[in-house]
Design a protein around this motif. Structure first.
Motif, PDB file in Angstrom:
ATOM      1  N   LEU A  90       0.211 -20.390   3.840  1.00  0.00           N
ATOM      2  CA  LEU A  90      -0.950 -20.703   4.673  1.00  0.00           C
ATOM      3  C   LEU A  90      -0.569 -21.140   6.074  1.00  0.00           C
ATOM      4  CD1 LEU A  90      -2.861 -22.793   1.980  1.00  0.00           C
ATOM      5  CD2 LEU A  90      -3.257 -20.388   2.571  1.00  0.00           C
ATOM      6  N   GLN A  91      -1.530 -20.957   6.984  1.00  0.00           N
ATOM      7  CA  GLN A  91      -1.434 -21.475   8.346  1.00  0.00           C
ATOM      8  C   GLN A  91      -2.681 -22.292   8.654  1.00  0.00           C
ATOM      9  OE1 GLN A  91      -0.554 -18.928  11.606  1.00  0.00           O
ATOM     10  NE2 GLN A  91       0.703 -17.516  10.428  1.00  0.00           N
ATOM     11  N   LYS A  92      -2.551 -23.203   9.630  1.00  0.00           N
ATOM     12  CA  LYS A  92      -3.707 -23.908  10.137  1.00  0.00           C
ATOM     13  C   LYS A  92      -4.623 -22.938  10.872  1.00  0.00           C
ATOM     14  CE  LYS A  92      -0.672 -27.882  10.918  1.00  0.00           C
ATOM     15  NZ  LYS A  92      -1.033 -28.625   9.699  1.00  0.00           N
ATOM     16  N   ILE A  93      -5.925 -23.195  10.817  1.00  0.00           N
ATOM     17  CA  ILE A  93      -6.859 -22.387  11.597  1.00  0.00           C
ATOM     18  C   ILE A  93      -6.603 -22.676  13.077  1.00  0.00           C
ATOM     19  CG2 ILE A  93      -9.294 -22.044  12.161  1.00  0.00           C
ATOM     20  CD1 ILE A  93      -9.943 -22.628   9.239  1.00  0.00           C
ATOM     21  N   PRO A  94      -6.272 -21.653  13.885  1.00  0.00           N
ATOM     22  CA  PRO A  94      -5.736 -21.904  15.226  1.00  0.00           C
ATOM     23  C   PRO A  94      -6.737 -21.920  16.372  1.00  0.00           C
ATOM     24  CG  PRO A  94      -5.438 -19.614  14.666  1.00  0.00           C
ATOM     25  CD  PRO A  94      -6.157 -20.241  13.506  1.00  0.00           C
ATOM     26  N   ALA A  95      -8.011 -21.668  16.105  1.00  0.00           N
ATOM     27  CA  ALA A  95      -9.002 -21.614  17.179  1.00  0.00           C
ATOM     28  C   ALA A  95     -10.389 -21.644  16.559  1.00  0.00           C
ATOM     29  CB  ALA A  95      -8.820 -20.349  18.027  1.00  0.00           C
ATOM     30  N   GLU A  96     -11.378 -21.895  17.389  1.00  0.00           N
ATOM     31  CA  GLU A  96     -12.748 -21.921  16.866  1.00  0.00           C
ATOM     32  C   GLU A  96     -13.219 -20.529  16.480  1.00  0.00           C
ATOM     33  OE1 GLU A  96     -16.816 -24.295  17.838  1.00  0.00           O
ATOM     34  OE2 GLU A  96     -15.850 -23.330  19.548  1.00  0.00           O
ATOM     35  N   GLU A  97     -12.852 -19.520  17.294  1.00  0.00           N
ATOM     36  CA  GLU A  97     -13.243 -18.138  17.026  1.00  0.00           C
ATOM     37  C   GLU A  97     -12.007 -17.253  17.106  1.00  0.00           C
ATOM     38  OE1 GLU A  97     -17.215 -16.859  18.744  1.00  0.00           O
ATOM     39  OE2 GLU A  97     -16.605 -18.378  20.193  1.00  0.00           O
ATOM     40  N   PHE A  98     -11.842 -16.388  16.137  1.00  0.00           N
ATOM     41  CA  PHE A  98     -10.683 -15.505  16.126  1.00  0.00           C
ATOM     42  C   PHE A  98     -10.879 -14.442  15.048  1.00  0.00           C
ATOM     43  CE2 PHE A  98      -9.885 -18.639  12.889  1.00  0.00           C
ATOM     44  CZ  PHE A  98      -9.286 -17.925  11.859  1.00  0.00           C
ATOM     45  N   GLU A  99      -9.966 -13.493  15.040  1.00  0.00           N
ATOM     46  CA  GLU A  99      -9.830 -12.589  13.910  1.00  0.00           C
ATOM     47  C   GLU A  99      -8.362 -12.453  13.582  1.00  0.00           C
ATOM     48  OE1 GLU A  99     -11.711  -8.959  15.252  1.00  0.00           O
ATOM     49  OE2 GLU A  99      -9.774  -8.096  15.822  1.00  0.00           O
ATOM     50  N   VAL A 100      -8.064 -12.192  12.320  1.00  0.00           N
ATOM     51  CA  VAL A 100      -6.694 -11.976  11.903  1.00  0.00           C
ATOM     52  C   VAL A 100      -6.675 -10.762  10.982  1.00  0.00           C
ATOM     53  CG1 VAL A 100      -6.867 -13.585   9.931  1.00  0.00           C
ATOM     54  CG2 VAL A 100      -4.623 -13.032  10.899  1.00  0.00           C
ATOM     55  N   VAL A 101      -5.660  -9.930  11.161  1.00  0.00           N
ATOM     56  CA  VAL A 101      -5.559  -8.706  10.370  1.00  0.00           C
ATOM     57  C   VAL A 101      -4.158  -8.585   9.797  1.00  0.00           C
ATOM     58  CG1 VAL A 101      -4.922  -7.283  12.382  1.00  0.00           C
ATOM     59  CG2 VAL A 101      -5.978  -6.203  10.373  1.00  0.00           C
ATOM     60  N   THR A 102      -4.076  -8.045   8.597  1.00  0.00           N
ATOM     61  CA  THR A 102      -2.789  -7.801   7.957  1.00  0.00           C
ATOM     62  C   THR A 102      -2.803  -6.440   7.280  1.00  0.00           C
ATOM     63  OG1 THR A 102      -1.148  -8.728   6.421  1.00  0.00           O
ATOM     64  CG2 THR A 102      -3.442  -8.901   5.755  1.00  0.00           C
ATOM     65  N   LYS A 103      -1.641  -5.820   7.213  1.00  0.00           N
ATOM     66  CA  LYS A 103      -1.475  -4.564   6.499  1.00  0.00           C
ATOM     67  C   LYS A 103      -0.691  -4.843   5.227  1.00  0.00           C
ATOM     68  CE  LYS A 103       0.593   0.056   6.809  1.00  0.00           C
ATOM     69  NZ  LYS A 103       1.479   0.939   7.615  1.00  0.00           N
ATOM     70  N   MET A 104      -1.234  -4.427   4.086  1.00  0.00           N
ATOM     71  CA  MET A 104      -0.650  -4.763   2.791  1.00  0.00           C
ATOM     72  C   MET A 104      -0.469  -3.521   1.933  1.00  0.00           C
ATOM     73  SD  MET A 104      -2.238  -7.233  -0.179  1.00  0.00           S
ATOM     74  CE  MET A 104      -3.161  -5.923  -0.983  1.00  0.00           C
ATOM     75  N   LYS A 105       0.647  -3.520   1.204  1.00  0.00           N
ATOM     76  CA  LYS A 105       0.889  -2.485   0.204  1.00  0.00           C
ATOM     77  C   LYS A 105       1.158  -3.166  -1.129  1.00  0.00           C
ATOM     78  CE  LYS A 105       3.814   1.547  -0.803  1.00  0.00           C
ATOM     79  NZ  LYS A 105       4.960   2.363  -0.330  1.00  0.00           N
ATOM     80  N   ALA A 106       0.319  -2.885  -2.112  1.00  0.00           N
ATOM     81  CA  ALA A 106       0.441  -3.518  -3.425  1.00  0.00           C
ATOM     82  C   ALA A 106       1.298  -2.661  -4.348  1.00  0.00           C
ATOM     83  CB  ALA A 106      -0.932  -3.728  -4.035  1.00  0.00           C
ATOM     84  N   ASN A 107       2.184  -3.325  -5.072  1.00  0.00           N
ATOM     85  CA  ASN A 107       3.031  -2.651  -6.060  1.00  0.00           C
ATOM     86  C   ASN A 107       2.894  -3.414  -7.372  1.00  0.00           C
ATOM     87  OD1 ASN A 107       4.908  -0.651  -4.341  1.00  0.00           O
ATOM     88  ND2 ASN A 107       4.566  -2.550  -3.189  1.00  0.00           N
ATOM     89  N   PHE A 108       1.827  -3.100  -8.114  1.00  0.00           N
ATOM     90  CA  PHE A 108       1.484  -3.848  -9.316  1.00  0.00           C
ATOM     91  C   PHE A 108       1.677  -2.988 -10.574  1.00  0.00           C
ATOM     92  CE2 PHE A 108      -1.733  -6.227  -6.485  1.00  0.00           C
ATOM     93  CZ  PHE A 108      -0.761  -7.125  -6.086  1.00  0.00           C
ATOM     94  N   ASN A 109       2.253  -3.614 -11.591  1.00  0.00           N
ATOM     95  CA  ASN A 109       2.421  -2.961 -12.880  1.00  0.00           C
ATOM     96  C   ASN A 109       1.711  -3.703 -14.002  1.00  0.00           C
ATOM     97  OD1 ASN A 109       4.629  -0.820 -12.268  1.00  0.00           O
ATOM     98  ND2 ASN A 109       5.404  -2.706 -11.323  1.00  0.00           N
TER      99      ASN A 109
END
Length: 516
Positions: A367-386
């Protein structure tokens, strides 16, 4: 050209109970970290306005208890001081006692923590070395642990600062005039001992100063900062700093609900009678009120314009200082592939009924602290689940929380949104949206607006995003604001970590409408 004014807050992030010192031309800030690990964040600035995280003093909390999230426990209200060439940080773990760690290089390795005073309910310690070489420790008390509060105690401290030598003396009882007085900082100026201490409670309290010609009192009292007719609630608990140029300033926090306790900077004015006010007496009531904008401090070095780093491309061997785990971490929870700039999180299994009921209590939330009143954050994820039940994605934590991610089911991967709420000992959590997804690669986005109004979006190509699930407003938990980050769990499988089930993240990027 140097900027003329700054705006509050100087840090719109949850650095609660801040304490600040100046050594030469360098300013260092420490803050509470509670159950989050690594603990005791250390921030650095050259101008009191622009800050960056440079280190953590505590790499692991000192008990197996903290291998699972201990919400509201952990490291409380530190004080940082510089004495005889060493930096010291004192803090409380309220169920265990007063601790200290030290170093001659705040950017480098800190000592193992030392138990200075074994005691339950002693909190908010601050050391003080007097002109004659004698050392003292001032502290407050937590009613939840010891049965009383609103009192301040001063004890004798060994010259090396590593042990308390007596049982101490109550030097001030604020029960009637300064209820819930706590967070004391001890200073000396013009022959007076000054105790700066907040009172009145976190949300609506004020800053009090006590003074005496004797370290043990009796102490006079005066309120020097309050909300007044401003919008800045509860302006208190912080630190007095004198710049290289001889100016006086005060750093404090403001409780802002899900955003946590954000950091403000106020001017200080000393008068001929050796009292001061903090902020500006805007309504002429004899007490300072906090400012939203003011001229910048005069410091030796101009603004270096660095801000707390939030985004991460996972191109370093170690996680960036922006990240903290929800409990003492284990090496097998993650790895970083530097060649590919990828963070790999492995699916951690639930160890008890609390974790099975609520993702919020999983120890491996990153986790990170919320860094501003307004923002967006995006991540690219690849799941490898069995394994059925493994899931990973983006989470906003707190006593009201929500997550979006991919979950493995018998017939493939599903995009899900989880909504949860912690009420007392109960955890109410459910999947509110579910959609089958072809493939195992996805882009996830959080948008947070004013008032922490939040929504999730997803994309399969990184260009076109679609809203997914319900809008929500997170809620802070005990003493800390909500946080944003990543998870990879399986709360239904047996074991510790599923090595064959993992998710890979290419980046975690923030975008801001205003500079944070």
């Amino acid at each position: 050209m140097k900027e003329e004014n700054y705006k509050n807050p100087i840090i719109h992030a949850d650095y609660s109970d801040p304490d600040v010192i100046r050594v030469g031309n360098d300013y260092f800030l420490v803050a509470s970290s509670f159950n989050c690990v690594p603990g005791l964040p250390i921030l650095h600035s050259k101008d009191l306005i622009h800050w960056r995280i440079i280190n953590y003093a505590v790499k692991k909390l000192p008990s197996p208890e903290y291998d699972t999230p201990q919400i509201g426990k952990g490291i409380w209200a530190p004080a940082i001081r510089y004495h005889n060439g060493k930096f010291y940080i004192y803090f409380s773990i309220p169920d265990d006692g007063i601790f200290c760690c030290y170093t001659d290089d705040p950017f480098g390795k800190w000592s193992d923590i030392v138990l200075v005073k074994k005691a339950k309910g002693w909190i908010d310690p601050c050391p003080f070395w007097d002109d004659d070489g004698k050392a003292y420790l001032i502290n407050a008390f937590a009613k939840s642990r010891i049965g009383f509060n609103s009192k301040l105690c001063i004890s004798k401290l060994s010259e090396d600062g590593l042990s308390v030598l007596d049982e101490g003396k109550i030097v001030f009882d604020g029960t009637n005039t300064q209820p819930t007085i706590e967070g004391p900082k001890l200073y000396k100026r013009n022959g007076y001992y000054y105790i700066f201490a907040p009172a009145g409670g976190v949300k609506y309290g004020w800053q009090t100063i006590l003074r005496s010609k004797n370290v043990y009192g009796p102490y006079e009292e005066r309120i020097v900062l309050h909300q007044g007719n401003t919008l800045i609630n509860g302006p208190h608990q912080g630190a007095w700093i004198e710049t290289e140029k001889g100016e006086h300033w005060f750093v404090h926090f403001q409780d802002k609900g899900p955003y946590g306790r954000i950091v403000h900077l106020q001017p200080m004015t000393w008068f001929e009678d050796d009292w001061c006010i903090i902020g500006v007496d805007q309504n002429q009531d004899g007490i300072g009120e906090p400012v939203l904008e003011y001229r910048k401090p005069e410091t030796e070095e101009e603004s270096s314009h660095f801000y707390i780093e939030c985004s991460d491309h996972f191109d370093s061997e170690k996680l960036s200082f922006a990240w903290q785990w929800h409990a003492n971490p284990r090496d097998e929870w993650y790895s970083i592939d530097i060649q590919r700039s990828v963070l790999k999180l492995f699916a951690v299994c639930a160890k008890d009924s609390q974790q099975k009921r609520s993702m919020f209590y999983m120890p491996n939330l990153l986790l990170q602290k919320i860094p501003a009143e307004e923002f967006e954050v995006v991540t690219k994820m690849k799941a490898n689940f069995n394994t059925k039940g493994s899931s990973s994605g983006l989470i906003v934590s707190g006593y009201k929380y929500s997550a979006i991610g991919l979950e493995r089911r018998e017939d493939g991967n599903y995009l899900i949104q989880i909504l949860g709420e912690i009420v007392g000992a109960n955890a109410n959590e459910k999947i509110v949206e579910s959609k089958k997804i072809d493939g195992n690669e996805i882009y996830l986005k959080l948008k947070m607006g004013k008032g922490a109004n939040s929504e999730f979006l997803y994309s399969v190509n990184g260009k076109e995003f679609f809203k997914f699930g319900l809008e929500f407003i997170p809620k802070e938990d005990v003493w800390t604001g909500s946080k944003v980050g990543l998870f990879c769990v399986n709360r239904y499988a047996e074991g510790n970590v599923l090595e064959e089930d993992f998710a890979e993240f290419d980046y975690f990027i923030f975008n801001f409408w205003e500079v944070c």
